[in-house]
Motif scaffolding. Structure first.
Motif, PDB file in Angstrom:
ATOM      1  N   ALA A 197      -9.268   4.675  -0.728  1.00  0.00           N
ATOM      2  CA  ALA A 197      -8.963   4.731   0.700  1.00  0.00           C
ATOM      3  C   ALA A 197     -10.186   4.273   1.486  1.00  0.00           C
ATOM      4  O   ALA A 197     -11.327   4.617   1.153  1.00  0.00           O
ATOM      5  N   SER A 198      -9.948   3.480   2.528  1.00  0.00           N
ATOM      6  CA  SER A 198     -11.038   3.015   3.383  1.00  0.00           C
ATOM      7  C   SER A 198     -11.386   4.101   4.391  1.00  0.00           C
ATOM      8  O   SER A 198     -10.736   5.151   4.457  1.00  0.00           O
ATOM      9  N   GLN A 220       0.724   4.057  -2.909  1.00  0.00           N
ATOM     10  CA  GLN A 220       0.462   5.468  -2.604  1.00  0.00           C
ATOM     11  C   GLN A 220       1.535   6.362  -3.199  1.00  0.00           C
ATOM     12  O   GLN A 220       1.232   7.427  -3.763  1.00  0.00           O
ATOM     13  N   TYR A 223      -8.565  -4.935  -0.545  1.00  0.00           N
ATOM     14  CA  TYR A 223      -8.461  -3.577  -1.075  1.00  0.00           C
ATOM     15  C   TYR A 223      -9.420  -3.423  -2.245  1.00  0.00           C
ATOM     16  O   TYR A 223      -9.890  -4.406  -2.835  1.00  0.00           O
ATOM     17  N   THR A 261     -10.220  -1.275  -5.936  1.00  0.00           N
ATOM     18  CA  THR A 261      -9.710  -0.418  -7.006  1.00  0.00           C
ATOM     19  C   THR A 261     -10.824  -0.168  -8.018  1.00  0.00           C
ATOM     20  O   THR A 261     -11.846  -0.864  -8.015  1.00  0.00           O
ATOM     21  N   ALA A 287       0.825  -1.208   0.000  1.00  0.00           N
ATOM     22  CA  ALA A 287       0.000   0.000   0.000  1.00  0.00           C
ATOM     23  C   ALA A 287       0.859   1.256   0.000  1.00  0.00           C
ATOM     24  O   ALA A 287       0.530   2.253  -0.662  1.00  0.00           O
ATOM     25  N   LYS A 291      -6.595   4.171   5.285  1.00  0.00           N
ATOM     26  CA  LYS A 291      -5.651   3.259   4.645  1.00  0.00           C
ATOM     27  C   LYS A 291      -6.206   2.777   3.300  1.00  0.00           C
ATOM     28  O   LYS A 291      -7.410   2.848   3.059  1.00  0.00           O
ATOM     29  N   LEU A 292      -5.305   2.255   2.456  1.00  0.00           N
ATOM     30  CA  LEU A 292      -5.710   1.738   1.152  1.00  0.00           C
ATOM     31  C   LEU A 292      -6.170   0.285   1.239  1.00  0.00           C
ATOM     32  O   LEU A 292      -6.276  -0.388   0.214  1.00  0.00           O
ATOM     33  N   TRP A 293      -6.474  -0.172   2.420  1.00  0.00           N
ATOM     34  CA  TRP A 293      -6.908  -1.559   2.609  1.00  0.00           C
ATOM     35  C   TRP A 293      -7.674  -1.661   3.917  1.00  0.00           C
ATOM     36  O   TRP A 293      -7.666  -0.734   4.736  1.00  0.00           O
ATOM     37  N   LYS A 323      -6.863   2.904  -9.869  1.00  0.00           N
ATOM     38  CA  LYS A 323      -6.782   3.694  -8.639  1.00  0.00           C
ATOM     39  C   LYS A 323      -7.249   2.873  -7.445  1.00  0.00           C
ATOM     40  O   LYS A 323      -8.302   2.254  -7.465  1.00  0.00           O
ATOM     41  N   TRP A 324      -6.410   2.859  -6.387  1.00  0.00           N
ATOM     42  CA  TRP A 324      -6.786   2.211  -5.132  1.00  0.00           C
ATOM     43  C   TRP A 324      -7.592   3.203  -4.294  1.00  0.00           C
ATOM     44  O   TRP A 324      -7.221   4.375  -4.177  1.00  0.00           O
TER      45      TRP A 324
END
Length: 335
Positions: A88-89, A73, A104, A106, A69, A93-95, A85-86
């Motif tokens: 954000a939660s 980023q 995750y 996307t 992650a 965080k991206l997961w 694109k990932w």
């Protein structure tokens, strides 16, 4: 963990990313029935993916997703736009973690697989962009030594070949027909990798490494409907050798087609020109029979049988591709 996800679980995970799912469909990969879940929401279509740790790394699952992650980023912040694109939660965080498994989300990329010369040139340029841009980023982590891993797999392959008489008839025949050629190609490559110029190249790369995808396959490259090339499935991204990334991309995507091989390399060198030593490095790595090595741990599995069968059917094409790369090396004069 089962291969399918309950609708309630998918809904719970997706809502953590600020989305409300309207429909979800599991998508299979070569390895898993539910490798990814396509999620339709009111604001678009997204991909929900479970993250599985790499057994090749000593770190645990959480450490690995954190590192991945962080790398994602950095790439997104610095304008690398060839990966989905990932999101954000709600934790920032991206997961997110659910039942001990990281997930995750996307954007979903609609498109097609690579099919022409232009597509492979695009892939070459995207790889070069990833490698050159990431070298200037403040990335923390250890250099992953693929070559040492391959040395261990080659040793195991040779041991297995020496015990071929204990294998079934089909496998014995395969080792008898192609096993010795595999070891001869490997011997040649190992000798080349020990040359002073390549040893020096590898040492410099460990000092100033780049981010590599590590799993460039035809299935992981999509040409979007607008023509942009996207690489998906960045779970195995790490600091490593760009020459390994290029060599494996050539093996895993071009189907030994001379036009596709030249196109990928042409696109790569438009942004990242390679001198003769670098070309020789890529050619040497390409020559390794990595597919055969991958079968020795589980020789009785049907998948291992299929891999060896494909190698035998494409053997002459492989030899021509190796010759093509040797010619490519010799086209570049020593500086």
């Amino acid at each position: 963990m089962t291969n399918a996800y309950a609708k309630s679980r998918i809904r719970k995970i997706v809502r953590r990313f600020g989305l409300i799912p309207l429909r979800s469909d599991p998508i299979a990969s070569f390895y898993r029935k539910s490798a990814i879940v396509r999620v339709l929401t009111g604001s678009g279509i997204y991909a929900m993916k479970p993250f599985f740790r790499s057994n090749l790394l000593r770190s645990g699952t959480i450490d690995q997703i954190k590192t991945t992650a962080d790398h994602v980023q950095l790439l997104m912040n610095n304008g690398f736009n060839s990966m989905p694109k990932w999101l954000a939660s709600n934790s920032g965080k991206l997961w997110t973690l659910d039942q001990g498994r990281p997930f995750y989300l996307t954007t979903w990329i609609n498109g097609r697989s690579m099919e022409n010369q232009e597509d492979f040139e695009k892939l070459g340029r995207v790889l070069a962009s990833l490698h050159t841009s990431s070298r200037s980023l403040p990335i923390k982590g250890h250099f992953y030594d693929h070559i040492r891993l391959w040395q261990n797999r080659d040793r195991l392959f040779r041991k297995r070949m020496a015990k071929a008489n204990q294998s079934n008839r089909w496998t014995r025949r395969w080792y008898k027909r192609l096993g010795e050629s595999c070891t001869q190609f490997s011997d040649r490559s190992w000798t080349e990798l020990k040359s002073p110029e390549i040893v020096d190249l590898l040492e410099k790369e460990m000092i100033r490494p780049a981010l590599i995808h590590s799993d460039i396959t035809s299935q992981n490259v999509i040409i979007a409907n607008d023509g942009q090339l996207f690489i998906i499935d960045w779970d195995r991204m790490k600091l490593g050798s760009i020459y390994v990334d290029v060599a494996t991309a050539l093996m895993n995507t071009t189907r030994f087609n001379p036009v596709f091989i030249h196109s990928l390399l042409k696109g790569y060198e438009e942004l990242c020109p390679l001198d003769r030593t670098e070309r020789r490095m890529i050619s040497s790595l390409y020559r390794f029979p990595r597919e055969a090595w991958s079968t020795v741990q589980f020789p009785s599995r049907p998948r291992s049988h299929n891999i060896l069968d494909i190698m035998e059917k494409t053997w002459l094409l492989r030899l021509k591709a190796m010759d093509l790369l040797d010619e490519w090396v010799n086209q570049q004069k020593e500086e």
